[in-house]
Each structure stands twice: as structure tokens, then as C-alpha cells.
Design a protein around this motif. Structure first.
Motif, mmCIF file in Angstrom:
data_model
loop_
_atom_site.group_PDB
_atom_site.id
_atom_site.type_symbol
_atom_site.label_atom_id
_atom_site.label_comp_id
_atom_site.label_asym_id
_atom_site.label_seq_id
_atom_site.Cartn_x
_atom_site.Cartn_y
_atom_site.Cartn_z
ATOM 1 N N THR A 32 0.805 -1.215 0.000
ATOM 2 C CA THR A 32 0.000 0.000 0.000
ATOM 3 C C THR A 32 0.839 1.266 0.000
ATOM 4 O OG1 THR A 32 -0.150 -0.099 2.432
ATOM 5 C CG2 THR A 32 -1.919 -1.125 1.184
ATOM 6 N N ARG A 33 2.142 1.176 0.242
ATOM 7 C CA ARG A 33 2.951 2.382 0.152
ATOM 8 C C ARG A 33 3.016 2.908 -1.270
ATOM 9 N NH1 ARG A 33 7.791 0.732 -2.041
ATOM 10 N NH2 ARG A 33 8.492 -1.379 -1.555
ATOM 11 N N THR A 34 2.630 2.082 -2.240
ATOM 12 C CA THR A 34 2.632 2.546 -3.624
ATOM 13 C C THR A 34 1.342 3.274 -3.981
ATOM 14 O OG1 THR A 34 1.686 0.501 -4.541
ATOM 15 C CG2 THR A 34 4.073 0.580 -4.260
ATOM 16 N N ILE A 35 0.474 3.506 -3.005
ATOM 17 C CA ILE A 35 -0.739 4.275 -3.276
ATOM 18 C C ILE A 35 -0.372 5.697 -3.673
ATOM 19 C CG2 ILE A 35 -2.772 5.299 -2.194
ATOM 20 C CD1 ILE A 35 -3.089 2.780 -0.574
ATOM 21 N N VAL A 36 0.638 6.245 -3.023
ATOM 22 C CA VAL A 36 1.094 7.590 -3.356
ATOM 23 C C VAL A 36 2.420 7.485 -4.089
ATOM 24 C CG1 VAL A 36 -0.078 8.691 -1.420
ATOM 25 C CG2 VAL A 36 2.230 7.806 -1.096
ATOM 26 N N PRO A 37 2.706 8.435 -4.985
ATOM 27 C CA PRO A 37 3.973 8.376 -5.729
ATOM 28 C C PRO A 37 5.152 8.622 -4.819
ATOM 29 C CG PRO A 37 2.850 10.448 -6.144
ATOM 30 C CD PRO A 37 1.890 9.612 -5.356
ATOM 31 N N GLY A 38 6.301 8.100 -5.220
ATOM 32 C CA GLY A 38 7.506 8.267 -4.413
ATOM 33 C C GLY A 38 8.038 9.679 -4.425
ATOM 34 N N SER A 39 7.673 10.456 -5.449
ATOM 35 C CA SER A 39 8.116 11.848 -5.553
ATOM 36 C C SER A 39 7.204 12.580 -6.519
ATOM 37 C CB SER A 39 9.564 11.917 -6.051
ATOM 38 O OG SER A 39 9.644 11.499 -7.402
ATOM 39 N N THR A 40 7.263 13.903 -6.474
ATOM 40 C CA THR A 40 6.460 14.712 -7.403
ATOM 41 C C THR A 40 6.899 14.473 -8.838
ATOM 42 O OG1 THR A 40 6.255 16.411 -5.691
ATOM 43 C CG2 THR A 40 5.684 17.050 -7.927
ATOM 44 N N ALA A 41 8.207 14.364 -9.042
ATOM 45 C CA ALA A 41 8.726 14.138 -10.390
ATOM 46 C C ALA A 41 8.215 12.819 -10.960
ATOM 47 C CB ALA A 41 10.248 14.153 -10.382
ATOM 48 N N SER A 42 8.235 11.766 -10.150
ATOM 49 C CA SER A 42 7.760 10.468 -10.636
ATOM 50 C C SER A 42 6.263 10.503 -10.920
ATOM 51 C CB SER A 42 8.078 9.367 -9.613
ATOM 52 O OG SER A 42 7.369 9.557 -8.406
ATOM 53 N N ALA A 43 5.517 11.269 -10.114
ATOM 54 C CA ALA A 43 4.074 11.386 -10.333
ATOM 55 C C ALA A 43 3.778 12.044 -11.673
ATOM 56 C CB ALA A 43 3.435 12.186 -9.199
ATOM 57 N N HIS A 44 4.465 13.148 -11.948
ATOM 58 C CA HIS A 44 4.228 13.849 -13.209
ATOM 59 C C HIS A 44 4.705 13.025 -14.407
ATOM 60 C CE1 HIS A 44 4.139 17.929 -10.920
ATOM 61 N NE2 HIS A 44 2.939 17.378 -11.000
ATOM 62 N N ALA A 45 5.815 12.319 -14.242
ATOM 63 C CA ALA A 45 6.296 11.460 -15.329
ATOM 64 C C ALA A 45 5.261 10.386 -15.642
ATOM 65 C CB ALA A 45 7.629 10.829 -14.949
ATOM 66 N N MET A 46 4.669 9.806 -14.596
ATOM 67 C CA MET A 46 3.653 8.776 -14.793
ATOM 68 C C MET A 46 2.421 9.351 -15.469
ATOM 69 S SD MET A 46 2.970 5.627 -14.489
ATOM 70 C CE MET A 46 1.452 4.929 -15.150
ATOM 71 N N GLN A 47 2.044 10.555 -15.097
ATOM 72 C CA GLN A 47 0.877 11.181 -15.725
ATOM 73 C C GLN A 47 1.123 11.469 -17.202
ATOM 74 O OE1 GLN A 47 0.524 14.456 -13.033
ATOM 75 N NE2 GLN A 47 -0.625 13.298 -11.500
ATOM 76 N N PHE A 48 2.314 11.948 -17.520
ATOM 77 C CA PHE A 48 2.644 12.225 -18.921
ATOM 78 C C PHE A 48 2.604 10.948 -19.759
ATOM 79 C CE2 PHE A 48 5.045 16.157 -17.428
ATOM 80 C CZ PHE A 48 4.098 17.032 -17.935
ATOM 81 N N LEU A 49 3.237 9.894 -19.254
ATOM 82 C CA LEU A 49 3.288 8.667 -20.057
ATOM 83 C C LEU A 49 1.923 7.975 -20.097
ATOM 84 C CD1 LEU A 49 3.544 5.756 -18.264
ATOM 85 C CD2 LEU A 49 5.695 6.816 -17.639
ATOM 86 N N SER A 50 1.082 8.196 -19.064
ATOM 87 C CA SER A 50 -0.271 7.636 -19.094
ATOM 88 C C SER A 50 -1.081 8.250 -20.233
ATOM 89 C CB SER A 50 -0.983 7.881 -17.763
ATOM 90 O OG SER A 50 -0.363 7.166 -16.717
ATOM 91 N N TRP A 51 -0.963 9.560 -20.399
ATOM 92 C CA TRP A 51 -1.645 10.227 -21.510
ATOM 93 C C TRP A 51 -1.097 9.732 -22.848
ATOM 94 C CZ3 TRP A 51 -6.113 12.328 -21.379
ATOM 95 C CH2 TRP A 51 -6.574 12.984 -20.233
ATOM 96 N N PHE A 52 0.203 9.515 -22.903
ATOM 97 C CA PHE A 52 0.826 9.007 -24.128
ATOM 98 C C PHE A 52 0.250 7.635 -24.486
ATOM 99 C CE2 PHE A 52 4.049 6.612 -26.411
ATOM 100 C CZ PHE A 52 4.481 7.519 -27.379
#
Length: 686
Positions: A363-383
Motif C-alpha cells: 500500500t505504500r505505492t498508493i502515493v507516488p515516491g516523488s512529485t517528479a515520478s508522479a508527473h512522469a507517470m501522468q505524462f506517459l499515461s496520456w501518451f
């Protein structure tokens, strides 16, 4: 024998070097030094993504030292004690140099070594100084070799003292480029791909597989830091994972490996899933830990008793998960789910407390490990979402596979992928004629179905119908097996269990998958899906009508039962709780089989299921069953053994069954004739 190069289990940038034992012979020490030096010199043919100048210099120095050592060996020069002492220190230093060079050339750790380049350069300086010290104290005058060799060794010692091993300017530039991209991600800005490509090219990360190795290495580092309790580097490591995931998805268009079946990692993952309980899916919504005493509130949501009681004692009168007002504060025990949790703990030989720790790890993966990783995941999700809609067939296939990988063990990733609308597009891919595309699409849906919003979106998108088509007529066996697993996750809510159960084709299709000559993996998924549907009482008769009982009894009577015993018994125990199920068990001649299995199965959960089935058949069928059990002289000793060796639930059921048998033997009166059950209050069963 000195085994200095054994690196099994060694963490990167750690140098567990040891001094040679005091009793080692000078000849053995010399031989080990030569072997170690040769190993280090062999690194000159390796590719160094970073530290190229520093590694080249230290390998050059070791090449000269190797000539010196070989000269001593070839001339048969005796090694005196004072020389052996210096050789011992030299051996320790060479071990550390070997470790460092191994890390610098380690496949999968290129980006991490780049980001640690300043620290690594410092290690090169430290080890070069240690090498100089070991050579400086070496009594060359007492070694009987030619003067030319001695002069060369002295020269190496002086050079090692003076050489400046500093951070490579190219490494420094590449590091700044990575940090710049991470900073852009942190600010929510998508980076320039040309900059990213230059860095990857510099490190020799040339394809999808190279990039994926880097990600796996960093994820292992994150897991290690959590296990050690030192999480200071987790945000930075997470940012690098996000950076590489973005690169793998956006830059590398081609999967450079041929996937012909389910990934081994996914096989392990699915095998864990079919143990009837997954800490991630059956954790308490309040504490996020595995529930030890699950109870259901008036809204139909289930919580751990301690957590919901604390919530209510604080004056709250709403459901924590839905926000609805509670009609009452009554807490109804969820005995079925409690059985699953106890079985999971028993099968995996862990306590409920340890299961809670495992749940927190996930469950620690519920939140991103960092802001940078969160935004990277959002960008690639849209891709990925765009590729699933507008891409070529090959691009859609890759996008589906990327979802499989990204959502495999990260809850935040699943949430992002569901949020951008990938689920409907994946459902559309299920009717593909390409087996790889269909497998990737159904496997991606499996990962997203582990998320609550993913389940909701699948059902709202009418995904059950195409999933059922794959279950019945999937191009490959893997696709059909995975479809069964998807249905299991979809059945995790009462509403979905009702909808799925009302579809007249789902349960028969699952039973048909069990009947076929398929793998144990596929049978397990189908059995577990049926068990999930049985959590809704209205589905019991539908499961019975699908010929489930004789199918499972047939498996238990066959040689293939070993991997499926627990699963089959759990379903049969649930069905036997009703009169119709008990009668179906009797009609399938299951009584002697279960009676025999009670005395042969080894797992505690399996014994509990056997006792539960026998007890249910006694209560619902009566004299016909009790009489058979009472005649078996070996049954009582086994039941008594469960009072001490079984689970708490098995002990309760064994105690109740013992009481039934004792009363039958004592009375043998006509009250058993035509009676369907001994009054529950007289048995104190529950």
C-alpha cells in the motif's frame, strides 16, 4: 582457497572485502593475487558507461602489478613473511577495486552509477591511494627479481600517489542533464526528448530491454531501502524510476524481446492471487492492513473490527469509505472473508501481524515516491491512452503491454492509467485477431481490475461481455485463464457479484474451463473466480446448477489434485453450508473422499475445510452421514488431533463434530430417523 570475487548477494557500491586468513601459504596467496589481478585486467574489454578515465587508469596500474607478480611466480622466488604481510594488504585493496569495477560495468545500474559518479570518483581516489600505500611498504629489496621490474613497480607506486582521479567532465554533464529533466518533471513540464536521448545514448541504454533492466534495478534499490528502514533516498530513486519509465514508453517504440507466454513474474504474481486473498485487495479501508476480524456495516462495506470500532467511538456515524450515513452501528461478522484471511495466513505460514506488514509494503505505492515520478507517470499515461486510440496495431499492442508492466505492483500507476481512460480502449482490443494483442489487453485489464476505479470502469463500460467472450473463446489458453482472473477481481464487490451472477453464461464458462485439459494455473483462476461469486448467497444455486460439485470432486479424486486441493475444498465447504450443496456433495459420492482426505491432507486450511464439509453434511443430511462417520474408527483420533494442531476454526468444527458423533453413539435413537439436523443449540456449534 581464497574466493575474493564472490559477489553473491552483494549490494552495489558496497565492498565486503576480507583479509586473507593468517594461515594461508605464501604460494597460495601469490596465486590468488595473480588470479585477482588478471580478473581486474580483463575489465579493459568491458564497456564503462561512466568513470571511463578513472577505470582505465587503475586497470593500467594493475596490469603492471600483474607482471610483477607473475615474475615472482615464474622465477620461483620465495615469499618471505614481511612480503606476505604486504601482499595480504594488497589483496584486500584488489578485492575492493574488483567490486568497484564490477559496479561500474554492471548491466542495469548505469543510470544509478551516473548519479553516484562523484561518490564513485572518490572511491577510485581512495583505492588508488590504498594501492600506493601497499606498494610503498613492499620490501622490494628483499625480493629476488630483476631491477627493471622493481623500478616499474616503484614508478607505479609514485604515480598512484600523484595521479588525480577526478569526476569525468562528461559524466558531470550527463548528470546535470538528468537532474534538469527531473526538475522539469517536478515542475509538471514535459522534457525535451532530444536531451533525454543524448543521455541514454551516453550511457549505452539503446533499447526497451536495456531501459527495463535499469528500472528493475532501481525498484530493487527502493525495496532494499524500505527493508532497511532508511528511506532517505526513496524520493530520488522514485524520480529516476519515473524518468526511465517515461523513456521506455515514449522513446523506445519496439519491444525487443519475443513474448510467447505469460511473463514468469506475472505467473508468480497470479499464483499469489489465487490463494483466495490478496493483502492489497482485502485490506481494511481504514488501517490499510490485512483484516483479522472483518465486519460489515449497514452500507455493505467491510472493515476490520478494531478500526471501525475506533471510528465509531470517535463519534462518527458515516461509512468511512462511501460517506453514507449509517442506518445503525451494528457490526456483522464477515465469516466467509475471515476464513479466507485465515487460510491465506496458514498457507503462507505467516501471522496476521506479518501479513499486515506485507500489506503496508504494497500500500505504500498508493502515493507516488516523488512529485517528479508522479508527473512522469501522468505524462506517459496520456501518451499510452493516445496510442491505444490513434496508434497503429503494433503501437496499440505495445501500449497494452506497457500497462501490464506499469500496473503490475504499483497502485498509483493503476490509478493514473484508469483515470486517463485506458480501460475502454483495452476492452476494444479484446476482439483482436492477434493473439499477442488479446493477451496483452486482457492482462492489462487484470492489473487495472485490482483498482476499485478500474473495476467500476470495466463494469460501466460493459466490459463483462467481451471478457466473457475471451473466457469462452480466447485465442490462447493464457488469455482465457487471465479472463477468469479478471472475473475474480470484478467479483470483489457485492454489486458486481450480483451482476456477474445474473449473467447465465459466466459461471458455466468458468466450470467449463475447470473441466478442460488446461493447466493448473487456469483451473485455479476459474475456481477462485467461482469462490468470489459465492460470497453472494444468491449465486450458490447457480454454481450448483453449473455442475460444479461433481467437477471439483472429480479433481480431488484425481492425481492432479495436489495444486488444487485447497481451492477445491474451500469452494465445496462454502457450498455444503446449504442443504442443496450438501445434497449435491452426497450425490457426487464425496463423503468417503472427504473422509479419507481429512486423514491425508497436510495443510491446516485443508483439514479445516474437510471438517467443515463433514459437519455441514451431518447437519443437513442427518443419520445417513452421521452413521457412516460413526462407523469409522480412525476418524475420532484425527478430530481430537485437530483440537490442538488445527486452526481455531478447525478446532471448533472438530469439537462440534465430536459432540455429534458422541451423541449418536450414546443414543442411537429414532430421533435421527428423518431428522435433517440435530438442534444447533444442543450442539453449541458456533
Amino acid at each position: 582457497m581464497i574466493n575474493a570475487s564472490n559477489q553473491s548477494g552483494r549490494r552495489i557500491l558496497s565492498f565486503p572485502a576480507v583479509h586473507p586468513c593468517e594461515g594461508v601459504s605464501p604460494a597460495a596467496l601469490l596465486a590468488s593475487l595473480i588470479s585477482l589481478s588478471q580478473t581486474i585486467c580483463s575489465f579493459q574489454s568491458e564497456f564503462f558507461p561512466t568513470q571511463r578515465r578513472n577505470s582505465r587508469e587503475i586497470i593500467r596500474q594493475l596490469g603492471i602489478i600483474l607482471l610483477f607478480l607473475e615474475e615472482i611466480r615464474d622465477r620461483g622466488v620465495p615469499v618471505r613473511d614481511s612480503v606476505a604481510l604486504c601482499f595480504s594488504e594488497l589483496h584486500l585493496t584488489l578485492q575492493k577495486i574488483h567490486f568497484l569495477l564490477s559496479d561500474c560495468t554492471r548491466d542495469g545500474a548505469r543510470l544509478w552509477m551516473l548519479m553516484k559518479s562523484e561518490h564513485v570518483a572518490t572511491q577510485f581516489r581512495v583505492l588508488t591511494r590504498a594501492l600506493a600505500t601497499a606498494l610503498d611498504i613492499l620490501p622490494l629489496s628483499s625480493i629476488e627479481i630483476c631491477d627493471e621490474v622493481k623500478e616499474v613497480v616503484e614508478l607505479v607506486a609514485k604515480q598512484a600517489q600523484k595521479v588525480r582521479l577526478e569526476l569525468d567532465p562528461h559524466d558531470e554533464l550527463a548528470t546535470k542533464q538528468v537532474l534538469s529533466v527531473l526538475n522539469q518533471f517536478d515542475r509538471g513540464k514535459e522534457p525535451n526528448l532530444s536531451t533525454v536521448k543524448r543521455t541514454l545514448s551516453y550511457l549505452g541504454i539503446q533499447n526497451w530491454n536495456d531501459c527495463n533492466k535499469e528500472i528493475k534495478f532501481l525498484e530493487d534499490e527502493i525495496n532494499f531501502t524500505y527493508s532497511e528502514g532508511d528511506e532517505r533516498e526513496v524520493p530520488f530513486l522514485s524520480s529516476l524510476v519515473g524518468y526511465l519509465c517515461y523513456c521506455r514508453v515514449v522513446i523506445f517504440e519496439t519491444l525487443d524481446f519475443q513474448q510467447t507466454a505469460t511473463d514468469p513474474s506475472e505467473m508468480r504474481y497470479s499464483t499469489e492471487m489465487i490463494n483466495f486473498i490478496n493483502p492489497q485487495d482485502f485490506r481494511c479501508p481504514i488501517s490499510l492492513q490485512l483484516m483479522t476480524d472483518p465486519v460489515t456495516v449497514s452500507t455493505g462495506q467491510t472493515y476490520d473490527r478494531a478500526s471501525i470500532q475506533k471510528w465509531l467511538q470517535a463519534g462518527n456515524r458515516t461509512c468511512p469509505k462511501t460517506g453514507e450515513k449509517l442506518a445503525n452501528t451494528e457490526l456483522l461478522p464477515n465469516t466467509t472473508l475471515r476464513k479466507l484471511i485465515h487460510q491465506f495466513c496458514a498457507d503462507n505460514r505467516v501471522s496476521a501481524a506479518k501479513s499486515g506488514h506485507r500489506s503496508r509494503d504494497i500500500t505504500r505505492t498508493i502515493v507516488p515516491g516523488s512529485t517528479a515520478s508522479a508527473h512522469a507517470m501522468q505524462f506517459l499515461s496520456w501518451f499510452i491512452a493516445r496510442r491505444l486510440v490513434f496508434g497503429t496495431d503494433e503501437q496499440k499492442n505495445k501500449a497494452a503491454y506497457e500497462i501490464r508492466v506499469l500496473a503490475r505492483s504499483n497502485i498509483f500507476n493503476r490509478a493514473c492509467l484508469v483515470e486517463v481512460g485506458t480501460v475502454p480502449s483495452l476492452i476494444n482490443l479484446l476482439d483482436s485477431d492477434d493473439k499477442s494483442t488479446q493477451e496483452n489487453a486482457i492482462s492489462a485489464l487484470l492489473k487495472l481490475a485490482k483498482h476499485t476505479n478500474g473495476q467500476k470502469t470495466i463494469m460501466e463500460s460493459d466490459g463483462l461481455t467481451p471478457i466473457l467472450v475471451v473466457l469462452k473463446n480466447g485465442i490462447t489458453l493464457e488469455a482465457r485463464q487471465t479472463a477468469a482472473a479478471v472475473i475474480f477481481y470484478l467479483s470483489s464487490t457485492r454489486e458486481n457479484r450480483k451482476i456477474i451472477g445474473e449473467n447465465p453464461e459466466v459461471i458455466p464458462a468458468l466450470v467449463e474451463l475447470i473441466k478442460e485439459e488446461t493447466t493448473a494455473f487456469g483451473k485455479k483462476n476459474a475456481i477462485v473466480a467461482i469462490f468470489g461469486l459465492l460470497l453472494l448467497p444468491q449465486n450458490h444455486q447457480k454454481v450448483l446448477d453449473a455442475d460444479t460439485v461433481p467437477t471439483l470432486v472429480s479433481i480431488l479424486a484425481s492425481s492432479e489434485k495436489s495444486d488444487l486441493t485447497t481451492d477445491c475444498l474451500a469452494v465445496l465447504a462454502a457450498l455444503a453450508e446449504n442443504l442443496e450443496g450438501a445434497n449435491a456433495m452426497s450425490k457426487a459420492c464425496a463423503l468417503p473422499l472427504i473422509l479419507g482426505m481429512l486423514q491425508t491432507v497436510t495443510r491446516r486450511a485443508e483439514k479445516e475445510h474437510c471438517v467443515a464439509i463433514l459437519m455441514s453434511m451431518c447437519m443437513h443430511i442427518g443419520e445417513e452421514v452421521v452413521g457412516v462417520l460413526a462407523k469409522d474408527p480412525s476418524l475420532m483420533p484425527w478430530l481430537y488431533s485437530l483440537l490442538t494442531d488445527g486452526t481455531s476454526h478447525a478446532a471448533k468444527k472438530a469439537r462440534s463434530l465430536i459432540r455429534v458423533l458422541q451423541e449418536f453413539n450414546e443414543t442411537r435413537t429414532s430421533r435421527w430417523v428423518g431428522s435433517s439436523v440435530v438442534p444447533e443449540r444442543s450442539l453449541h456449534i458456533w
